[in-house]
Scaffold this active site. Sequence first.
Site: not given
Ligand code: EPU
Length: 336
Positions: A160, A235, A331
């Site tokens: 990012r 995010s 972010e």
């Molecule tokens: N999780 C929770 N509770 C929540 C949200 C997530 O426990 O409320 C856990 C999920 O169960 C999972 C882990 O956290 O084990 C990761 O969650 P997720 O796959 O939804 O991805 P993320 O790391 O929260 C990142 C990106 C997103 C992108 C997703 C999918 C960043 C800051 N965010 O989110 O990007 O869509 O991966 O690749 O790296 C964005 O930048 O606007 C964005 C949406």
Amino acid sequence: MIIQHHISLKNYNTFGINAYASKFLTINSVNELREILAKESDVFLLSGGSNMLLLNNIEKLVLHINIKGIEVVKEDDSHAYVKVESGENWHDFVLWCIENDLGGLENLSLIPGNVGTSPIQNIGAYGVEIKDCFYQLKAIEILTGNRCIFDKPECDFGYRNSVFKNSLKGKYVITSVIYKLTKTNHKLNYSYGAIQSELDSRGITAPTIKNISDCIIDIRNSKLPNPKEIGNSGSFFKNPVISTKAFNQLKSQYPNIPSYVISDSEFKVPAGWLIEQSGFKGKRFGDAGVHAKQALVLVNHGNATGKEIYELAQNIQKKIKQDFQIDLEIEVNVLS
Ligand code: EPU
């Protein structure tokens, strides 16, 4: 070119914050951009408005970058080099790639915002970042109006992150980006858990780029709020990277903590998980809230001000520090 006055930016930022621009000008070409920059260089750049939180009205001249166009500028047997102008909507561009069977960006389906800002924060999702397909970009230097070209190494892409968020912040307007996309032998990336299970549930064993895009659209729609229905900026925080020592301590307390190994000495933990553990998921404070299906996303339920959303973000940061001794980094671009 007609400068408008006292324009609400509510429909120009995906958070739906009702801040006002004292002067507002839509830019439809590189020539128009250079013409205005020759007269006025203290400007505020507005693209898709998908990664910003407006805390106040904007007293500078707002330039709404609306330059359009998609063109294949070069191709060989295996790749097409597609030049896309900065005002094109990102998701529309991804759909154009899929219709033309050009691979590489399908995992980045449905990300809000415009093409011009895609390199600034090296947008990423589901195991892919734009840097994987990035070839080159064209930009105008704000102070001089000079045309410049940036190749990949000069962009200094990170998680990012890019040079445009650091040493060159606010110095250039990105006017177009060239992506290098595969014409054949697409390198599909569906290792990210949710995609594979989505494909399985549809009985797809040999996926196409369209199949991957369709799955991602469904996954995103199930977890992430549509900015047209509920204001948000994706995010709000970055996923923090912590030392292995700190991670092991957390793991002993929370054996189910999700994590990704970054190196021998570092782990990344999902901010969404931390925020959920701290009790904020789905909470609402006036019209500022935390999304009920993904705690990493802050939302505007209607008439929240930028300051209210920011106050909530700061309260979350304080609580995460208190509960986990972790500093959450914002972010989204917070504009005061
Ligand atoms: N999780 C929770 N509770 C929540 C949200 C997530 O426990 O409320 C856990 C999920 O169960 C999972 C882990 O956290 O084990 C990761 O969650 P997720 O796959 O939804 O991805 P993320 O790391 O929260 C990142 C990106 C997103 C992108 C997703 C999918 C960043 C800051 N965010 O989110 O990007 O869509 O991966 O690749 O790296 C964005 O930048 O606007 C964005 C949406």
